[in-house]
Design a protein around this motif. Structure first.
Motif, PDB file in Angstrom:
ATOM      1  N   UNK A   1      -1.601  11.839  11.264  1.00 46.43           N
ATOM      2  CA  UNK A   1      -2.689  10.893  11.510  1.00 46.43           C
ATOM      3  C   UNK A   1      -2.713  10.505  12.993  1.00 46.43           C
ATOM      4  N   UNK A   2      -3.927  10.475  13.551  1.00 49.86           N
ATOM      5  CA  UNK A   2      -4.038  10.144  14.968  1.00 49.86           C
ATOM      6  C   UNK A   2      -3.459   8.772  15.266  1.00 49.86           C
ATOM      7  N   UNK A   3      -3.725   7.824  14.366  1.00 43.83           N
ATOM      8  CA  UNK A   3      -3.259   6.463  14.603  1.00 43.83           C
ATOM      9  C   UNK A   3      -1.736   6.440  14.714  1.00 43.83           C
ATOM     10  N   UNK A   4      -1.072   7.208  13.838  1.00 46.69           N
ATOM     11  CA  UNK A   4       0.389   7.230  13.872  1.00 46.69           C
ATOM     12  C   UNK A   4       0.899   7.825  15.166  1.00 46.69           C
ATOM     13  N   UNK A   5       0.117   8.756  15.733  1.00 43.98           N
ATOM     14  CA  UNK A   5       0.543   9.352  17.003  1.00 43.98           C
ATOM     15  C   UNK A   5       0.339   8.388  18.159  1.00 43.98           C
ATOM     16  N   UNK A   6      -0.740   7.599  18.065  1.00 43.02           N
ATOM     17  CA  UNK A   6      -1.096   6.767  19.214  1.00 43.02           C
ATOM     18  C   UNK A   6      -0.202   5.536  19.319  1.00 43.02           C
ATOM     19  N   UNK A   7       0.084   4.912  18.178  1.00 41.37           N
ATOM     20  CA  UNK A   7       0.724   3.594  18.243  1.00 41.37           C
ATOM     21  C   UNK A   7       2.041   3.576  19.016  1.00 41.37           C
ATOM     22  N   UNK A   8       2.993   4.506  18.748  1.00 41.68           N
ATOM     23  CA  UNK A   8       4.225   4.438  19.544  1.00 41.68           C
ATOM     24  C   UNK A   8       3.982   4.646  21.040  1.00 41.68           C
ATOM     25  N   UNK A   9       2.915   5.401  21.376  1.00 41.15           N
ATOM     26  CA  UNK A   9       2.634   5.633  22.799  1.00 41.15           C
ATOM     27  C   UNK A   9       2.031   4.378  23.444  1.00 41.15           C
ATOM     28  N   UNK A  10       1.215   3.678  22.653  1.00 38.19           N
ATOM     29  CA  UNK A  10       0.536   2.511  23.205  1.00 38.19           C
ATOM     30  C   UNK A  10       1.536   1.498  23.735  1.00 38.19           C
ATOM     31  N   UNK A  11       2.700   1.430  23.077  1.00 38.12           N
ATOM     32  CA  UNK A  11       3.728   0.479  23.503  1.00 38.12           C
ATOM     33  C   UNK A  11       4.068   0.689  24.980  1.00 38.12           C
ATOM     34  N   UNK A  12       4.277   1.960  25.348  1.00 33.53           N
ATOM     35  CA  UNK A  12       4.649   2.247  26.736  1.00 33.53           C
ATOM     36  C   UNK A  12       3.524   1.888  27.692  1.00 33.53           C
ATOM     37  N   UNK A  13       2.297   2.252  27.307  1.00 30.20           N
ATOM     38  CA  UNK A  13       1.170   1.978  28.203  1.00 30.20           C
ATOM     39  C   UNK A  13       1.046   0.491  28.466  1.00 30.20           C
ATOM     40  N   UNK A  14       1.127  -0.282  27.401  1.00 24.51           N
ATOM     41  CA  UNK A  14       0.961  -1.724  27.571  1.00 24.51           C
ATOM     42  C   UNK A  14       2.084  -2.307  28.408  1.00 24.51           C
ATOM     43  N   UNK A  15       3.288  -1.781  28.186  1.00 25.40           N
ATOM     44  CA  UNK A  15       4.423  -2.293  28.938  1.00 25.40           C
ATOM     45  C   UNK A  15       4.233  -2.072  30.439  1.00 25.40           C
ATOM     46  N   UNK A  16       3.898  -0.831  30.794  1.00 24.27           N
ATOM     47  CA  UNK A  16       3.694  -0.548  32.216  1.00 24.27           C
ATOM     48  C   UNK A  16       2.502  -1.327  32.759  1.00 24.27           C
ATOM     49  N   UNK A  17       1.409  -1.341  31.963  1.00 27.56           N
ATOM     50  CA  UNK A  17       0.215  -2.047  32.421  1.00 27.56           C
ATOM     51  C   UNK A  17       0.493  -3.509  32.689  1.00 27.56           C
ATOM     52  N   UNK A  18       1.245  -4.153  31.784  1.00 31.45           N
ATOM     53  CA  UNK A  18       1.483  -5.584  31.935  1.00 31.45           C
ATOM     54  C   UNK A  18       2.309  -5.871  33.182  1.00 31.45           C
ATOM     55  N   UNK A  19       3.393  -5.087  33.357  1.00 28.25           N
ATOM     56  CA  UNK A  19       4.244  -5.325  34.530  1.00 28.25           C
ATOM     57  C   UNK A  19       3.445  -5.115  35.813  1.00 28.25           C
ATOM     58  N   UNK A  20       2.660  -4.015  35.819  1.00 24.82           N
ATOM     59  CA  UNK A  20       1.881  -3.724  37.026  1.00 24.82           C
ATOM     60  C   UNK A  20       0.889  -4.843  37.293  1.00 24.82           C
ATOM     61  N   UNK A  21       0.333  -5.397  36.226  1.00 30.59           N
ATOM     62  CA  UNK A  21      -0.674  -6.433  36.434  1.00 30.59           C
ATOM     63  C   UNK A  21      -0.064  -7.696  37.029  1.00 30.59           C
ATOM     64  N   UNK A  22       1.141  -8.019  36.588  1.00 36.42           N
ATOM     65  CA  UNK A  22       1.810  -9.192  37.160  1.00 36.42           C
ATOM     66  C   UNK A  22       2.015  -8.994  38.661  1.00 36.42           C
TER      67      UNK A  22
END
Lengths: 303, 380
Positions: free
Chosen positions: A77-98
């Motif tokens: 399922x696409x959703x199952x593939x995306x969710x673990x990856x989203x964690x990394x994106x959000x983590x990097x995005x949040x730190x960069x935004x700060x």
């Protein structure tokens, strides 16, 4: 909500324009025509477009289902593939935004304080370079030369925190430039207005004026751009993620484009559009909260 | 204490009454009314004065107060065409002073000359003698067998070296620059035309506002990068589709900008006056409003070119770029990126990157300089 519905529907319809050949992954040659037709039938691609659209919305709303991957991990399922990856994106995005906000805004304030001096022209040069150069170009240079100069690893490694420095640096550079540019221009414009002169005449120090009056007003448009900035860091990470091979969403989207995984591309694009719609909506709401003069309801009365 | 105050107040009233000749027993209100009616009488008198015929010549004197002004002090001036021309002529020309301010900055003149030369050179370069074919794979004979001249370092024959399959990098870079500049210019011009036309309609026609706003919301909600990727993924990447996709996403920003500016100027007094005098809407937009926006339009045009080049580089990187048979700066950078880990072959990345950087930075700086110069507030 209506916009979101329309946007997602349009993206879905655009995906339907793809030639059907691309739905078999790399195995297109070894299949007979009947097998191909069976696959297409299973995917529901022979149905009229409104049936497909209805099925798509039914699946999405009732099951949270975005279809199954074809190439990258067949049948998953696409959703199952995306969710673990989203964690990394959000983590990097949040730190960069700060980083973007802290460094960008303080840089803008300092540039406005020492307008026309050395620091100001240095900052302007930085802003010019970042805005004018394509991101692809300076990311490459950072990856090659800065990693060599500082002895940092070139690619991201999951258990090596030092390897996160360069991707975060790359992610923040653009945001720092635009934040600083905005803050500087706003401060410089405001400094000549009457209410600032009054505040100065009352005997407030210039730093008091800057923080109590100018900054508060400057934050209103920033409040609107805040969710969008988060989006840009995420979508900007399309490039950074695949460059530093971070296992994030952007990298996944690029991989699925390069390997022509249609359903995966569709799911990712839908997700990105949804994030963007939500971001803009949140931005409007935040602006309304920060500035009592703005209301989301319609107002008549222009001449 | 109280006495003293009382006394002085009473004194004041008495003095006032003496001045105005008003009896002491009148109250304060009465005195006010008296004053007002006196004022009215005075204005009535003034009106009467106005209605009277002006006093004769003998009533007006020259500055010295003795010589009366008479007709024979005046002589009739002859009509002088040249003189009339001189007083009615202003040597202010908008484009003239824009150009003057623009040329004052040495760096922007330098950048302008640089860009023009670059543009001309991309066209002249294939015509020059001793130029290599950008698509030909060069061979050499080593030990009796033909081999490709792969990854040759820059030398006298191959000025910028060759790439990983033996093509001449110097001519490839110029061909690529031409392709990329062509894309950039096409996109910028199309965006301008569509953006200005639609933006003007959007801003000026009140009835169309909601329609355009809805369309804008729809398009603006999908991030441009994603939309470009999606469209290129659906259509097969080529020069035409690349330009088409960039135009499709580019006009929106431009027309939004024009719309906002037109909203600002639309209801200014001079436009109201113009409309009252019966000027058609098209003329108001073309003559009254758009000239105000020249600086903005120039800036947007200048910025669209680096943006197009940058996004071409990005799209090529994710595999949606132009076909390899058509060299572009994006293609060249992507080729260079593949060999960048070998220090001796980094020239394959560095040369295209330098060209990209030079083009984008000069367009960006030039656009800003011209926007500053075309703003009349900077003309002093």
């Amino acid at each position: 909500m209506i916009t979101m519905f329309l946007v997602l529907s349009i993206v879905f319809m655009l995906m339907r324009l793809l030639p059907t050949d691309t739905y078999f992954g790399g195995r297109s040659d070894s299949m007979s025509d009947t097998v191909k037709e069976n696959i297409l039938k299973q995917l529901g691609l022979f149905d009229p477009w409104y049936v497909q659209l209805g099925n798509f919305w039914k699946k999405l709303l009732l099951h949270g289902d975005l279809g199954e991957s074809i190439v990258i991990q067949q049948g998953a399922k696409c959703v199952d593939l995306i969710i673990p990856k989203a964690k990394w994106s959000f983590q990097f995005g949040a730190i960069a935004m700060i980083f973007q906000m802290l460094i960008g805004y303080s840089m803008g304030v300092m540039m406005a304080r020492w307008k026309g001096r050395f620091f100001d022209s240095l900052g302007n040069l930085y802003i010019l370079l970042i805005n004018a150069l394509p991101a692809a170009v300076y990311f490459l240079f950072i990856q090659i030369y800065v990693s060599k100069a500082l002895g940092l690893p070139m690619l991201f490694e999951r258990y090596n925190p030092v390897s996160r420095i360069l991707p975060i640096l790359c992610l923040s550079l653009g945001g720092i430039a635009s934040n600083a540019m905005w803050m500087r221009r706003y401060m410089v414009d405001q400094m000549n207005l009457d209410y600032i002169r009054l505040a100065r005449a009352k005997g407030m120090t210039s730093s008091q004026v800057a923080f109590r009056h100018v900054m508060r007003n400057a934050f209103i448009p920033m409040a609107q751009s805040l969710p969008t900035t988060l989006l840009f860091t995420i979508s900007g990470s399309l490039y950074v993620e695949s460059l530093f091979s971070i296992p994030g969403m952007g990298g996944l989207l690029i991989t699925s484009i390069q390997r022509q995984d249609n359903t995966m591309v569709q799911a990712m694009v839908l997700l990105y559009s949804a994030i963007s719609v939500i971001g803009l909506l949140l931005g409007d709401i935040m602006m309304m909260i920060c500035d009592p003069r703005i209301s989301l309801t319609k107002k008549g009365g222009s001449r | 204490m109280i006495d003293k105050k009382d006394k002085s107040a009473r004194e004041k009233i008495r003095r006032e009454e003496e001045e105005h000749g008003v009896p002491m027993f009148r109250s304060f209100m009465d005195r006010k009314i008296e004053k007002l009616s006196k004022g009215f009488e005075e204005t009535d008198q003034l009106d009467e004065l106005k209605n009277q015929p002006p006093p004769g010549d003998s009533a007006i004197f020259c500055d010295d107060g003795t010589t009366p002004i008479t007709d024979d002090l005046f002589t009739e001036a002859e009509y002088n065409a040249a003189e009339a021309e001189r007083s009615g002529y202003s040597n202010y020309s908008y484009w003239g002073s824009t150009l003057r301010v623009f040329l004052k900055k040495k760096i922007s003149v330098f950048l302008l000359i640089f860009l023009v030369l670059l543009l001309v050179f991309t066209f002249i370069q294939p015509l020059l003698p001793n130029q290599k074919d950008p698509l030909k794979i060069y061979n050499t004979i080593v030990g009796g067998r033909e081999t490709h001249l792969r990854n040759v370092q820059p030398n006298k024959e191959f000025w910028f070296g060759t790439n990983s399959i033996g093509q001449d990098l110097w001519s490839r870079i110029w061909r690529g620059t031409r392709t990329s500049l062509f894309i950039g210019l096409c996109v910028a011009i199309t965006n301008n035309i569509i953006g200005i036309v639609l933006g003007s309609i959007w801003g000026y026609a009140r009835k169309m506002d909601w329609l355009f706003t809805e369309i804008y919301n729809l398009f603006d909600n999908i991030p441009y990068t994603i939309l470009r990727m999606l469209l290129l993924y659906i259509m097969k990447p080529s020069l035409k589709t690349m330009i088409f996709v960039m135009c499709l996403t580019g006009w929106i920003g431009m027309s939004k900008y024009i719309r906002n500016q037109i909203l600002i100027y639309r209801d200014r007094e001079y436009n109201l006056a113009s409309r009252c005098l019966g000027t058609p809407g098209l003329q108001i937009v073309l003559r009254n409003i758009l000239p105000q926006l020249v600086s903005v339009i120039m800036l947007q045009t200048a910025l669209a070119i680096p943006d197009a080049i940058g996004s071409e580089v990005f799209l090529t990187y994710i595999g949606l770029g132009l076909p390899i048979s058509l060299p572009s700066l994006g293609n060249l950078i992507n080729e260079g990126r593949k060999v960048m880990l070998v220090p001796s072959q980094q020239y394959q990345l560095i040369f295209p990157v330098i060209v990209v950087a030079a083009i984008t930075i000069s367009f960006y700086a030039l656009g800003n300089a011209f926007a500053d110069a075309s703003d009349p507030r900077n003309h002093r």
